[in-house]
Design a protein around this motif. Structure first.
Motif, PDB file in Angstrom:
ATOM      1  N   ASP A  98       0.811  -1.219   0.000  1.00 45.63           N
ATOM      2  CA  ASP A  98       0.000   0.000   0.000  1.00 45.63           C
ATOM      3  C   ASP A  98       0.845   1.271   0.000  1.00 45.63           C
ATOM      4  N   ILE A  99       2.145   1.167   0.329  1.00 45.80           N
ATOM      5  CA  ILE A  99       2.976   2.371   0.332  1.00 45.80           C
ATOM      6  C   ILE A  99       3.224   2.899  -1.077  1.00 45.80           C
ATOM      7  N   ILE A 100       3.009   2.069  -2.090  1.00 51.13           N
ATOM      8  CA  ILE A 100       3.271   2.496  -3.466  1.00 51.13           C
ATOM      9  C   ILE A 100       2.449   3.726  -3.819  1.00 51.13           C
ATOM     10  N   ASP A 101       1.241   3.803  -3.293  1.00 54.22           N
ATOM     11  CA  ASP A 101       0.349   4.910  -3.622  1.00 54.22           C
ATOM     12  C   ASP A 101       0.484   6.098  -2.681  1.00 54.22           C
ATOM     13  N   LEU A 102       1.398   6.024  -1.728  1.00 50.73           N
ATOM     14  CA  LEU A 102       1.581   7.128  -0.784  1.00 50.73           C
ATOM     15  C   LEU A 102       2.671   8.075  -1.274  1.00 50.73           C
ATOM     16  N   HIS A 144      10.838   1.268  -3.445  1.00 54.56           N
ATOM     17  CA  HIS A 144      11.388   0.045  -4.030  1.00 54.56           C
ATOM     18  C   HIS A 144      12.310  -0.663  -3.044  1.00 54.56           C
ATOM     19  N   ALA A 145      13.163   0.112  -2.358  1.00 52.81           N
ATOM     20  CA  ALA A 145      14.090  -0.474  -1.395  1.00 52.81           C
ATOM     21  C   ALA A 145      13.345  -1.109  -0.221  1.00 52.81           C
ATOM     22  N   PRO A 153       7.536 -13.222  -0.358  1.00 50.90           N
ATOM     23  CA  PRO A 153       7.889 -13.229  -1.786  1.00 50.90           C
ATOM     24  C   PRO A 153       6.771 -12.723  -2.680  1.00 50.90           C
ATOM     25  N   SER A 154       5.544 -12.774  -2.215  1.00 51.18           N
ATOM     26  CA  SER A 154       4.439 -12.299  -3.050  1.00 51.18           C
ATOM     27  C   SER A 154       4.516 -10.799  -3.295  1.00 51.18           C
ATOM     28  N   GLU A 160       2.008  -4.897  -8.828  1.00 49.92           N
ATOM     29  CA  GLU A 160       2.263  -3.556  -8.301  1.00 49.92           C
ATOM     30  C   GLU A 160       3.766  -3.283  -8.191  1.00 49.92           C
ATOM     31  N   PHE A 161       4.517  -4.284  -7.721  1.00 49.18           N
ATOM     32  CA  PHE A 161       5.961  -4.111  -7.586  1.00 49.18           C
ATOM     33  C   PHE A 161       6.618  -3.999  -8.958  1.00 49.18           C
ATOM     34  N   GLU A 162       6.162  -4.792  -9.911  1.00 48.03           N
ATOM     35  CA  GLU A 162       6.701  -4.706 -11.264  1.00 48.03           C
ATOM     36  C   GLU A 162       6.443  -3.326 -11.868  1.00 48.03           C
ATOM     37  N   ALA A 163       5.261  -2.779 -11.606  1.00 48.04           N
ATOM     38  CA  ALA A 163       4.936  -1.445 -12.114  1.00 48.04           C
ATOM     39  C   ALA A 163       5.818  -0.392 -11.453  1.00 48.04           C
ATOM     40  N   LEU A 164       6.110  -0.573 -10.155  1.00 52.13           N
ATOM     41  CA  LEU A 164       6.993   0.348  -9.445  1.00 52.13           C
ATOM     42  C   LEU A 164       8.394   0.313 -10.041  1.00 52.13           C
TER      43      LEU A 164
END
Length: 204
Positions: A98-102, A144-145, A153-154, A160-164
């Protein structure tokens, strides 16, 4: 010199840090650590933080878990209002997807020591002078870090991680002309990321 002139001079020379945490003792401790170098304001809940936000605030240290208005909601308000400040989440909440959108610039997990806090604020004050692309790069690289360190691993296998990662790669390609004024710590982050990307490409 008039009172207005004095205030103007203070505004020009002092960077302002807003400390937001519902643990009053902790917020006050952070303020004590910072007060020699910065104009420090404190807010003990999300509502107080929203009232204290303004164009004079350079850096916000923001807890995520607060009972009335969460740190995530305060952060969203900062970005929605277009307030040009850097935000570090200082929280016990483990980072998840959820941090990706913050829209934060840094993320510190409690407990945080004095040296780490001071170094983070100093770095974020300097980033306020950077190009917007550079600021976005460091925010994205930090997410990312954080997620790369996940034991689940999920997380790193998710879309979402690939998009990041794709976003981070796109930002790297825009940075060639904006790195001249980096401080050593930020340049090291950028250089390490660029070097890793180059090594991955060579290996492929």
């Amino acid at each position: 010199m008039s009172e207005d002139d004095t205030d103007a001079t203070t505004d020009e020379t002092d960077d302002t840090v807003l400390v937001v945490d519902d643990e009053r003792g902790l917020a006050d401790l952070y303020a004590i650590w910072l007060e020699d170098d910065y104009d420090v304001r404190t807010a003990y809940n999300g509502s107080e933080a929203l009232d204290a936000l303004g164009s004079s605030v350079n850096v916000v240290l923001l807890d995520r878990q607060m009972p009335d208005v969460s740190g995530d909601d305060v952060l969203a308000d900062v970005r929605d209002r277009g307030i040009d400040c850097r935000v570090a989440m200082v929280t016990a909440v483990e980072p998840e997807l959820d941090i990706i959108d913050l829209g934060f610039d840094d993320y510190l997990r409690k407990p945080v020591d004095r040296e780490t806090l001071l170094a983070t604020v100093d770095r974020l004050v300097r980033r306020s002078t950077y190009d917007a692309t550079v600021t976005e790069f460091f925010s994205t690289a930090r997410k990312h870090a954080l997620l790369s360190e996940s034991e689940d691993p999920s997380v790193t296998e998710s879309e979402e991680f690939e998009a990041l990662e794709a976003e981070l790669d796109d930002l790297q390609s825009e940075l060639d002309t904006v790195v001249a004024d980096f401080d050593g710590a930020d340049y090291e982050v950028l250089f390490r990321r660029l070097s890793t990307s180059t090594d991955d490409t060579d290996d492929g």
